[in-house]
Design a protein around this motif. Structure first.
Motif, mmCIF file in Angstrom:
data_model
loop_
_atom_site.group_PDB
_atom_site.id
_atom_site.type_symbol
_atom_site.label_atom_id
_atom_site.label_comp_id
_atom_site.label_asym_id
_atom_site.label_seq_id
_atom_site.Cartn_x
_atom_site.Cartn_y
_atom_site.Cartn_z
ATOM 1 N N GLU A 1 0.854 -1.195 0.000
ATOM 2 C CA GLU A 1 0.000 0.000 0.000
ATOM 3 C C GLU A 1 0.887 1.242 0.000
ATOM 4 O O GLU A 1 1.620 1.455 0.956
ATOM 5 C CB GLU A 1 -0.853 0.034 1.265
ATOM 6 N N PRO A 2 0.765 2.070 -1.000
ATOM 7 C CA PRO A 2 1.603 3.285 -0.998
ATOM 8 C C PRO A 2 1.124 4.293 0.039
ATOM 9 O O PRO A 2 1.912 5.100 0.519
ATOM 10 C CB PRO A 2 1.444 3.832 -2.417
ATOM 11 N N VAL A 3 -0.157 4.256 0.354
ATOM 12 C CA VAL A 3 -0.706 5.071 1.451
ATOM 13 C C VAL A 3 -1.719 4.209 2.195
ATOM 14 O O VAL A 3 -2.261 3.258 1.637
ATOM 15 C CB VAL A 3 -1.428 6.353 0.925
ATOM 16 N N ALA A 4 -1.951 4.538 3.449
ATOM 17 C CA ALA A 4 -2.904 3.759 4.246
ATOM 18 C C ALA A 4 -4.311 4.245 3.946
ATOM 19 O O ALA A 4 -4.598 5.440 3.961
ATOM 20 C CB ALA A 4 -2.591 3.919 5.725
ATOM 21 N N LYS A 5 -5.208 3.282 3.630
ATOM 22 C CA LYS A 5 -6.584 3.645 3.252
ATOM 23 C C LYS A 5 -7.604 2.828 4.039
ATOM 24 O O LYS A 5 -8.735 2.638 3.579
ATOM 25 C CB LYS A 5 -6.774 3.420 1.748
ATOM 26 N N ASN A 6 -7.152 2.287 5.170
ATOM 27 C CA ASN A 6 -8.031 1.459 5.999
ATOM 28 C C ASN A 6 -8.302 0.104 5.331
ATOM 29 O O ASN A 6 -7.728 -0.196 4.285
ATOM 30 C CB ASN A 6 -9.326 2.213 6.343
ATOM 31 N N THR A 7 -9.149 -0.720 5.920
ATOM 32 C CA THR A 7 -9.215 -2.122 5.490
ATOM 33 C C THR A 7 -10.018 -2.392 4.222
ATOM 34 O O THR A 7 -9.712 -3.340 3.492
ATOM 35 C CB THR A 7 -9.803 -3.001 6.618
ATOM 36 N N ALA A 8 -11.031 -1.585 3.915
ATOM 37 C CA ALA A 8 -11.876 -1.916 2.752
ATOM 38 C C ALA A 8 -11.085 -1.920 1.446
ATOM 39 O O ALA A 8 -11.159 -2.909 0.683
ATOM 40 C CB ALA A 8 -13.078 -0.963 2.684
#
Lengths: 468, 468
Positions: free
Chosen positions: A83-90
């Motif tokens: 993940e290049p950025v964190a976007k939560n689990t969905a």
């Protein structure tokens, strides 16, 4: 029956277990209450259920840790989604689902946070098997943990009537203490464990209904992403365009097909030092002592010692000793450890994110001594690994091999050094260190110079794609 | 008026302040609550009162520490009496008195334990001056500390009527709590501080009356002793023949000339971590933090940190962090630290007596890293000092100078190495390390071999008289 595709979520940065867990080397990569690390344990727990290799969703910074830890336990070579950025689990689970669908089959995804403890792995595997039929039939199954205390730190799931896999009646947010006690007394409420089982296609279908932009963004991120060995690097711009949401909000609370299987398998999210105390074996005085501990008249403490720790007359205390930071906390106040981490971040101190021993793609270094114009490091290079071809403006380096074999490039020369041999890299000379052997190379590096920061490095070639 | 001859008693092995204080480097040599060490502070406190150099009575093992610490503060070159065996205070003070009388004068001996704190040095000096006339007239004056709490850890002195220097009515043993409270309420009782003022000849006269064998043995030990630089090494056989006794039992409780001067000078014997807490400055939360400490919601703690220590929600706790041992103790249980030391001794562990950094006559070494077949040390050699000419059967050594200049003898060669230069001592080769310079020499030594114990050393020549 579809194959089972374990998906390990490894995105956490686990600062609640500071100083053992730090951003650059968080909880899931530590051996907490086991010889294996938590990510290793998570894989071993489900390995008997499948012939597929794991899909792991990880933070870019942890990619070599994930790969190395799974390699150590001889797991089948994983696909590691970065993940290049964190976007939560969905979105993370969407990427895993789309990746799983690429092979042309539609496996059952078993989604697992990789930083939880499950005492009874056998019972958990049985639970997965009993949830499979419902998932195969299209349900999105969540595993609800039978509560044994009125915990206020978890969300709850109210289950509908019946036994086994039953429809979810509702998801409820973290309750206050009174409500939690009521849930416990009433029954039919379970902790939301964050573990799921569903067909890859069903998750994408349902996500498409509620968050079509997310599916689109993740598809883009996957197709525009780059593949590099075991790593699948999601495209940054595309992934960044995805909405950020949890699987609970985005899908589970909205779908008509949410089901829950209550499980009683010794689950613990190890969300604090006191949780770790709770799951460990206690000695006759109620102490949990990991490492070299002398305890005099002390009770109900948790001690993690890397050197020698002596307790005298203390109770209900957590002591965690690491190379470069020590925590002493009252056991019922350990949630406030985050305030220490916040303070360290505010002061821009390395102990917020890094251990003294720093892991690199090629191995690790540990800064064992430092003075005004020198620094001493113990450097470990993995078999076959290679540091970048580099040069320093402000320091010379003395290398003494103490274990294994080093291949050293120094200017135009190449040397092979074995145990008890040394070399010298003058300031300004281009050099490279490699381990051509089959066992780890360990060497002691003595740096000498007026400036010894990690940023005094000019990299000419790097097999790990680092330019600086 | 006779000259004042300060006598510093440095015999203690202070394990109650473990892990900071250890047998080989006890409390009196540590900077506790000050930039100076306690022995340095003790000398500085009385230096304005005299033109004489101190007489120090010390343990053989601490001789270089005493000499070096007094040298650092530019004290006049002391006479250092070395006790080959511990015989309590009466013989030690007898040796100092006889030594003081050797010059043909009869000075006033001011006997001072060198591991006590006195907050108000000026008031103490004034007290010494007001006691001088009585001592000059033949009294054996003890300084009685005005109590501010019903302490049960000290003996008490009951003073006779009057002001200033008054006759001792009686000495009383450590009382129970009730008796101590009664002494405090009643008044006229003082803590026995172990500090004395008397003419050298008067002490010997009185000791001769009550313990003639002791005087005889100590005279023998002094005359048969050896003089070696600043050191006066008492003869072992003679000194061992002396009865063992405290000055209180042997003389003060028996003499008709015992007098006491009550003093209120901020005296503290720093006999435990909680005593050290009491004498230090507290912050707004009642904490005493020495070193790098982050405190969250924590109160009334004592923390000594050499690295980073974080406290969360703890109260009334002592945390002492050293390189190789950490103590976490409840403040009201710190007397039990001795149980930890006893356990370590029982287990024959180095932390009972030694710090990781070990002091030698020539400087110090610190074992900064260790592996299966290697060890890394930081070695500091004092200006002008020299290690023995030596050889090892089981290890080779790599030396890298990181500060100062080294003169290295290696087999038949002699090399001068400066910062950023290195050399290699193969296994079996005779070698010597010297610091020919004016600043400390620091080097990193990497030992490589199958056995790395300190006892793998063959010494050929040693300027400090050590054969092995």
């Amino acid at each position: 029956m579809s194959e089972l595709q374990p998906v390990l979520l490894s995105g956490g940065s686990g600062t609640r277990l500071w100083p053992l867990s730090r951003e650059a080397y968080p909880k899931q990569f530590l051996p907490l209450g086991s010889d294996d690390t938590m990510v290793q344990t998570t894989w071993k727990r489900v390995e008997p259920l499948t012939s597929l290799a794991p899909i792991v969703v990880a933070n870019e910074d942890h990619r070599f840790l994930v790969a190395e830890q799974l390699r150590q336990i001889k797991a089948p070579t994983p696909k590691i989604l970065l993940e290049p950025v964190a976007k939560n689990t969905a979105p993370a689970i969407a990427a895993a689902a789309l990746c799983a669908l690429e092979g042309g089959t539609d496996p059952l995804l078993l989604v697992l946070p990789s930083d939880h403890v499950i005492a009874n792995a056998e019972a958990f595997r049985n639970a997965v098997e009993s949830a499979s039929a419902a998932a195969e039939a299209g349900a999105l199954v969540t595993f609800g943990v039978v509560p044994d205390a009125p915990e206020t730190g978890f969300g709850y799931i109210q289950a509908g009537a019946g036994h086994g896999v039953v429809p979810v009646q509702r998801f409820v947010e973290k309750p206050d203490a009174q409500t939690a006690a009521q849930y416990l007394a009433e029954g039919g409420y379970y902790w939301n464990s964050g573990m799921f089982l569903f067909k890859a296609s069903r998750y994408i279908e349902e996500l498409q209904k509620f968050q079509p932009a997310m599916v689109e963004a993740v598809k883009q991120a996957l197709s525009a992403g780059t593949r590099d060995g075991d790593f699948i690097r999601l495209d940054k711009a595309a992934f960044a365009a995805s909405p950020s949401d949890s699987i609970d909000y985005a899908v589970m609370e909205k779908t008509a097909d949410a089901k829950v299987l209550p499980i009683d398998v010794g689950w613990n999210d190890v969300g604090s030092w006191s949780a770790l105390y709770d799951v460990a074996d206690h000695d006759a005085n109620g102490n949990v002592c990991v490492g070299d501990v002398i305890s005099v008249e002390s009770r109900n403490n948790y001690v993690h010692a890397e050197g020698l720790v002596a307790l005298v007359g203390v109770e209900d205390v957590v002591v965690v000793e690491t190379d470069d930071a020590i925590l002493v906390a009252k056991k019922d106040r350990v949630q406030e450890v985050k305030k220490v981490v916040a303070q360290l971040k505010h002061d821009q101190r390395s102990q917020a994110a890094l251990h003294r021993k720093v892991y690199r793609p090629w191995g690790a270094y540990d800064s064992i001594d430092m003075g005004a114009r020198f620094q001493v490091k113990r450097i470990t290079v993995n078999p076959g690994a290679s540091l970048s071809l580099q040069m320093h403006h402000h320091r010379a380096e003395h290398w003494i091999v103490v274990s294994g074999t080093a291949k050293v490039t120094r200017g135009d020369d190449t040397l092979l050094l074995s145990e008890n041999q040394s070399t010298y890299i003058p300031l300004g000379v281009t050099h490279r260190l490699e381990n051509p052997g089959k066992v780890p190379l360990e060497l002691i590096e003595v740096q000498s110079g007026s400036y010894l920061g990690e940023d005094d490095i000019v990299r000419f070639e790097d097999v790990y794609g680092r330019s600086n």
